[in-house]
Design a protein around this motif. Structure first.
Motif, PDB file in Angstrom:
ATOM      1  N   LEU A 214       0.805  -1.239  -0.012  1.00 45.36           N
ATOM      2  CA  LEU A 214       0.170   0.198   0.009  1.00 45.36           C
ATOM      3  C   LEU A 214       1.029   1.239   0.058  1.00 45.36           C
ATOM      4  CD1 LEU A 214      -2.810  -1.099   2.595  1.00 45.36           C
ATOM      5  CD2 LEU A 214      -3.291  -0.723  -0.026  1.00 45.36           C
ATOM      6  N   MET A 215       1.980   1.371   0.648  1.00 43.34           N
ATOM      7  CA  MET A 215       2.767   2.481   0.933  1.00 43.34           C
ATOM      8  C   MET A 215       4.150   2.435   0.040  1.00 43.34           C
ATOM      9  SD  MET A 215       4.184   1.517   4.927  1.00 43.34           S
ATOM     10  CE  MET A 215       5.155   2.897   4.802  1.00 43.34           C
ATOM     11  N   ALA A 216       4.427   1.307  -0.318  1.00 44.78           N
ATOM     12  CA  ALA A 216       5.477   1.317  -1.198  1.00 44.78           C
ATOM     13  C   ALA A 216       5.753   2.118  -2.456  1.00 44.78           C
ATOM     14  CB  ALA A 216       6.204  -0.241  -1.471  1.00 44.78           C
ATOM     15  N   LYS A 217       6.997   2.598  -2.815  1.00 44.35           N
ATOM     16  CA  LYS A 217       7.250   3.028  -4.363  1.00 44.35           C
ATOM     17  C   LYS A 217       6.610   2.254  -5.461  1.00 44.35           C
ATOM     18  CE  LYS A 217      10.918   6.006  -3.104  1.00 44.35           C
ATOM     19  NZ  LYS A 217      12.547   6.287  -3.275  1.00 44.35           N
ATOM     20  N   GLU A 218       6.812   0.853  -5.221  1.00 40.97           N
ATOM     21  CA  GLU A 218       6.488   0.029  -6.357  1.00 40.97           C
ATOM     22  C   GLU A 218       5.247  -0.361  -6.104  1.00 40.97           C
ATOM     23  OE1 GLU A 218       8.898  -2.154  -3.419  1.00 40.97           O
ATOM     24  OE2 GLU A 218       8.825  -0.340  -4.411  1.00 40.97           O
ATOM     25  N   GLY A 219       4.317   0.150  -5.141  1.00 44.04           N
ATOM     26  CA  GLY A 219       2.730  -0.050  -4.808  1.00 44.04           C
ATOM     27  C   GLY A 219       2.053   1.038  -4.971  1.00 44.04           C
ATOM     28  N   LEU A 220       1.190   1.256  -4.126  1.00 36.14           N
ATOM     29  CA  LEU A 220       0.097   2.414  -4.108  1.00 36.14           C
ATOM     30  C   LEU A 220       0.679   3.627  -3.640  1.00 36.14           C
ATOM     31  CD1 LEU A 220      -3.144   0.386  -3.450  1.00 36.14           C
ATOM     32  CD2 LEU A 220      -2.081   0.704  -5.552  1.00 36.14           C
ATOM     33  N   GLN A 221       1.850   3.736  -2.843  1.00 42.99           N
ATOM     34  CA  GLN A 221       2.190   4.952  -2.338  1.00 42.99           C
ATOM     35  C   GLN A 221       0.988   5.805  -1.597  1.00 42.99           C
ATOM     36  OE1 GLN A 221       5.037   7.340  -5.028  1.00 42.99           O
ATOM     37  NE2 GLN A 221       4.697   5.647  -6.577  1.00 42.99           N
ATOM     38  N   ILE A 222       0.331   5.097  -0.779  1.00 46.64           N
ATOM     39  CA  ILE A 222      -0.636   5.712   0.191  1.00 46.64           C
ATOM     40  C   ILE A 222       0.351   5.871   1.418  1.00 46.64           C
ATOM     41  CG2 ILE A 222      -2.518   5.175   1.549  1.00 46.64           C
ATOM     42  CD1 ILE A 222      -3.273   3.155  -0.597  1.00 46.64           C
ATOM     43  N   SER A 223      -0.356   7.042   2.270  1.00 43.32           N
ATOM     44  CA  SER A 223       0.343   7.477   3.365  1.00 43.32           C
ATOM     45  C   SER A 223       0.397   6.443   4.574  1.00 43.32           C
ATOM     46  CB  SER A 223      -0.232   8.758   3.689  1.00 43.32           C
ATOM     47  OG  SER A 223      -1.395   8.744   4.081  1.00 43.32           O
ATOM     48  N   THR A 224       1.342   6.627   5.471  1.00 43.85           N
ATOM     49  CA  THR A 224       1.091   5.592   6.415  1.00 43.85           C
ATOM     50  C   THR A 224      -0.316   5.708   7.525  1.00 43.85           C
ATOM     51  OG1 THR A 224       2.270   7.005   7.865  1.00 43.85           O
ATOM     52  CG2 THR A 224       3.602   5.446   6.923  1.00 43.85           C
ATOM     53  N   THR A 225      -0.666   6.976   7.641  1.00 44.70           N
ATOM     54  CA  THR A 225      -1.904   7.206   8.263  1.00 44.70           C
ATOM     55  C   THR A 225      -3.114   6.312   7.796  1.00 44.70           C
ATOM     56  OG1 THR A 225      -2.448   9.141   7.017  1.00 44.70           O
ATOM     57  CG2 THR A 225      -1.229   9.291   9.273  1.00 44.70           C
ATOM     58  N   ILE A 226      -3.099   5.841   6.422  1.00 43.41           N
ATOM     59  CA  ILE A 226      -3.940   5.114   5.993  1.00 43.41           C
ATOM     60  C   ILE A 226      -3.705   3.636   5.739  1.00 43.41           C
ATOM     61  CG2 ILE A 226      -5.653   4.672   3.766  1.00 43.41           C
ATOM     62  CD1 ILE A 226      -5.269   7.645   3.207  1.00 43.41           C
ATOM     63  N   ALA A 227      -2.459   3.400   5.402  1.00 41.01           N
ATOM     64  CA  ALA A 227      -1.750   2.075   4.894  1.00 41.01           C
ATOM     65  C   ALA A 227      -1.879   1.232   6.552  1.00 41.01           C
ATOM     66  CB  ALA A 227      -0.413   2.327   4.310  1.00 41.01           C
ATOM     67  N   TYR A 228      -1.313   1.785   7.289  1.00 38.96           N
ATOM     68  CA  TYR A 228      -1.408   1.130   8.609  1.00 38.96           C
ATOM     69  C   TYR A 228      -2.483   0.527   9.144  1.00 38.96           C
ATOM     70  CZ  TYR A 228       3.292   2.740   9.509  1.00 38.96           C
ATOM     71  OH  TYR A 228       4.866   2.986   9.416  1.00 38.96           O
ATOM     72  N   PRO A 229      -3.729   1.426   9.183  1.00 40.37           N
ATOM     73  CA  PRO A 229      -4.992   0.623   9.537  1.00 40.37           C
ATOM     74  C   PRO A 229      -5.381  -0.294   8.736  1.00 40.37           C
ATOM     75  CG  PRO A 229      -5.224   2.972   9.085  1.00 40.37           C
ATOM     76  CD  PRO A 229      -3.871   2.646   9.243  1.00 40.37           C
ATOM     77  N   ILE A 230      -5.389  -0.110   7.299  1.00 41.63           N
ATOM     78  CA  ILE A 230      -5.768  -1.076   6.264  1.00 41.63           C
ATOM     79  C   ILE A 230      -5.020  -2.314   6.443  1.00 41.63           C
ATOM     80  CG2 ILE A 230      -5.778  -1.664   3.838  1.00 41.63           C
ATOM     81  CD1 ILE A 230      -6.421   1.275   3.461  1.00 41.63           C
ATOM     82  N   GLY A 231      -3.610  -2.188   6.670  1.00 39.40           N
ATOM     83  CA  GLY A 231      -2.738  -3.427   7.022  1.00 39.40           C
ATOM     84  C   GLY A 231      -3.271  -4.456   7.894  1.00 39.40           C
ATOM     85  N   ILE A 232      -3.838  -3.682   9.177  1.00 34.30           N
ATOM     86  CA  ILE A 232      -4.170  -4.149  10.312  1.00 34.30           C
ATOM     87  C   ILE A 232      -5.431  -5.115  10.031  1.00 34.30           C
ATOM     88  CG2 ILE A 232      -4.797  -4.090  12.641  1.00 34.30           C
ATOM     89  CD1 ILE A 232      -2.777  -1.699  13.167  1.00 34.30           C
ATOM     90  N   LEU A 233      -6.434  -4.264   9.478  1.00 31.66           N
ATOM     91  CA  LEU A 233      -7.575  -4.833   8.858  1.00 31.66           C
ATOM     92  C   LEU A 233      -7.398  -6.081   8.048  1.00 31.66           C
ATOM     93  CD1 LEU A 233      -9.889  -1.576   8.658  1.00 31.66           C
ATOM     94  CD2 LEU A 233      -9.987  -3.211  10.568  1.00 31.66           C
ATOM     95  N   PHE A 234      -6.648  -5.993   7.187  1.00 32.58           N
ATOM     96  CA  PHE A 234      -6.546  -6.986   6.360  1.00 32.58           C
ATOM     97  C   PHE A 234      -6.117  -8.479   6.951  1.00 32.58           C
ATOM     98  CE2 PHE A 234      -3.604  -9.494   3.707  1.00 32.58           C
ATOM     99  CZ  PHE A 234      -4.448  -9.951   2.504  1.00 32.58           C
ATOM    100  N   ALA A 235      -4.876  -8.030   7.888  1.00 29.18           N
ATOM    101  CA  ALA A 235      -4.674  -9.212   8.822  1.00 29.18           C
ATOM    102  C   ALA A 235      -5.615  -9.725   9.578  1.00 29.18           C
ATOM    103  CB  ALA A 235      -3.368  -8.941   9.629  1.00 29.18           C
ATOM    104  N   ALA A 236      -6.290  -8.947   9.917  1.00 31.20           N
ATOM    105  CA  ALA A 236      -7.604  -9.460  11.013  1.00 31.20           C
ATOM    106  C   ALA A 236      -8.653 -10.156  10.224  1.00 31.20           C
ATOM    107  CB  ALA A 236      -8.457  -8.237  11.526  1.00 31.20           C
ATOM    108  N   ALA A 237      -8.634  -9.597   8.884  1.00 30.86           N
ATOM    109  CA  ALA A 237      -9.595 -10.408   7.786  1.00 30.86           C
ATOM    110  C   ALA A 237      -8.976 -11.729   7.668  1.00 30.86           C
ATOM    111  CB  ALA A 237      -9.894  -9.339   6.623  1.00 30.86           C
ATOM    112  N   CYS A 238      -7.778 -12.023   7.352  1.00 32.25           N
ATOM    113  CA  CYS A 238      -7.257 -13.157   6.974  1.00 32.25           C
ATOM    114  C   CYS A 238      -7.463 -14.127   8.297  1.00 32.25           C
ATOM    115  CB  CYS A 238      -5.820 -13.217   6.920  1.00 32.25           C
ATOM    116  SG  CYS A 238      -5.374 -12.189   5.198  1.00 32.25           S
ATOM    117  N   PHE A 239      -7.149 -13.599   9.400  1.00 28.12           N
ATOM    118  CA  PHE A 239      -7.499 -14.595  10.656  1.00 28.12           C
ATOM    119  C   PHE A 239      -8.945 -14.802  10.755  1.00 28.12           C
ATOM    120  CE2 PHE A 239      -8.777 -14.808  15.166  1.00 28.12           C
ATOM    121  CZ  PHE A 239      -8.018 -15.635  15.543  1.00 28.12           C
ATOM    122  N   GLY A 240      -9.756 -13.915  10.530  1.00 26.74           N
ATOM    123  CA  GLY A 240     -11.247 -14.088  10.751  1.00 26.74           C
ATOM    124  C   GLY A 240     -11.731 -15.236   9.758  1.00 26.74           C
TER     125      GLY A 240
END
Length: 483
Positions: A428-454
């Motif tokens: 989400l935040m990498a140059k070769e990715g979507l280059q989204i700011s950490t304030t958005i990328a961090y919570p989305i990453g956590i939600l994605f991990a929670a979704a995988c676990f769920g």
């Protein structure tokens, strides 16, 4: 320096204790292995455990625990923690479980294992994903050793010449039976790798270089956030999806399930030690992260050469450089070999006939040769992310397997959840990715991990999902008494 020694001690102790816990969770027994029941003289070839250990170590090592550790050291000695706990709780468990699962499933590649436990759609994704990753590994580990060899030879033997030599070797190693080239020369390369690690580590200690103590502060000169970039940069030295493509190679050669812990988990710990030494060498030799980052601007190969030459002198540098060269070469040749076997599993092509091996080997090496003309740093960045994503998928595959076998699945669920957050946040935040700011990328990453676990908990533990996608594969493997 105390932190360094504590991490080193933890790695060694972890092998003797946590690896046994991991082994107990899986439960090896005395059943006949694929190496004995499916011997074909090409890929299913029984070999001795010490030789297999060296092959596995060199397969998974590559330049990853060296280049990756040096890159990770730019954040400071906090990287010691990731190397240590990533190796013990993530990488060692990941490599061992995939290797042992492959043994229980006729030496199947990771993509076929994924299909067995995550369904047909994921199998198709992993087939493509694995082949692409393996070719990227082959490309990345072609230019690196070619550049290093050019440094050690007369100018007329430039990097282009050595690249051609390396690619020719890859063709031979990918095509011929595993015990004819790989099985014969890897013990020598293994000795060089061990000498290199001991030489660099010993010189840092005995020549008075200062290894700083661990701090959780971000010491990266450019201010690059630790999360998740450091966890992507240091892949092969902590946990690496590439290893999931390599363990099945040795699963086809082991003659006893009880040796799996020494080979799969043991090789990962050895790689973690190598990464720890190089991370310490990077921050100590350049007296901090600023000097290291500046040096890396001239290329990682030049940093390796400079450290080896300055610490060990001309003779020691040559020995160390051979070890560094052997690492990527011994990973790339088996990367192409794994790609061949993945395609063979995919298209059901028996690899005993010579023509079938040529049918897959020639196109793979042709594609790899073309890709070497691109900037290897760009290739490496995409490899790093795809590598950790593959590790994430492999860990979820093992988690489903352990649950269905009524084993302690939390041993892989926790690192799988962690790697899900790492992989998603990075792209989400990498140059070769979507280059989204950490304030958005961090919570989305956590939600994605929670979704995988769920999803895992809902479909497996609560039994709400459909296992139809895996039923065909499970029926096939049940016939072979896979577990």
């Amino acid at each position: 320096m105390i932190s360094f020694f504590l991490c080193l001690l933890l790695l060694v102790a972890g092998f003797f204790f946590y690896s046994r816990i991991t082994e107990k969770v899986f439960g090896p027994d005395d059943r006949e292995t694929p190496a004995l029941s499916m011997t074909d003289g090409s890929d299913y070839v029984p070999m001795g455990t010490p030789r297999i250990f060296l092959i596995q170590l060199l397969n998974i090592a590559g330049l990853g625990p060296i280049f990756g550790a040096l890159a990770g050291a730019c954040w400071g000695p906090s990287v010691f923690l990731w190397i240590t706990f990533g190796t013990l709780l993530g990488g060692g468990v990941h490599d061992y479980m995939i290797g042992m699962m492959s043994m229980r499933h006729k030496g199947a590649s990771v993509s076929e294992l994924t299909g067995s436990y995550l369904g047909t759609a994921m199998k198709q994704i992993m087939r493509v994903f694995s082949v692409v990753l393996l070719v990227l590994v082959g490309v990345t580990f072609s230019t690196g050793p070619a550049n290093l060899l050019a440094m050690l030879t007369p100018h007329v033997l430039n990097s282009r010449f050595w690249l051609a030599v390396v690619l020719i070797y890859y063709f031979i190693a990918t095509f011929v039976p595993i015990d004819k080239v790989i099985g014969k020369i890897y013990p020598f390369f293994g000795i060089c790798l061990i000498v290199m690690a001991l030489g660099v580590g010993g010189a840092i200690l005995f020549k008075g270089y200062h290894i700083p103590e661990i701090t959780l502060s971000n010491l990266h000169p450019a201010g690059t956030p630790i999360w998740p970039t450091m966890f992507i940069s240091v892949a092969c030295g902590a946990i690496s999806g590439f290893h999931a493509t390599q363990s099945p190679l040795m699963a086809r050669c082991l003659t006893n399930e009880a040796d799996g812990r020494k080979v799969f988990y043991g090789a990962m710990v050895a790689e973690g030690v190598i990464a720890l030494i190089w991370a310490a060498a990077g921050v100590a030799f350049y007296d901090g992260t600023g000097g290291l980052l500046t040096a890396l601007g001239n290329g990682q190969s030049s940093v390796v050469y400079e450290i080896c030459f300055q610490l060990l002198g001309p003779v020691g540098a040559v020995i160390a450089m051979i070890g560094v060269i052997a690492c990527p070469i011994s990973s790339a040749d088996t990367a192409y070999r794994s790609a061949r076997l993945t395609l063979a599993d995919w298209f059901k092509l028996d690899q005993k006939p010579v023509k079938n091996r040529l049918l897959l080997t020639i196109p793979l090496l042709a594609v790899g040769s073309v890709l070497t003309q691109f900037d290897v740093q760009i290739v490496w960045r995409y490899f790093s992310w795809s590598n950790q994503t593959l590790a994430m998928i492999a860990l979820w595959t093992v988690s489903v397997y352990l649950y269905r076998k009524k084993r302690f699945y939390w041993i892989t669920v926790l690192p799988a959840t962690f790697m899900s957050a790492v992989s998603c946040t990075y792209i989400l935040m990498a140059k070769e990715g979507l280059q989204i700011s950490t304030t958005i990328a961090y919570p989305i990453g956590i939600l994605f991990a929670a979704a995988c676990f769920g999803t895992f908990y809902y479909t497996s533990v609560l039994g709400k999902g459909s296992h139809a996608g895996a039923s065909a594969c499970e029926t096939e493997y049940a016939a072979a008494k896979s577990d």
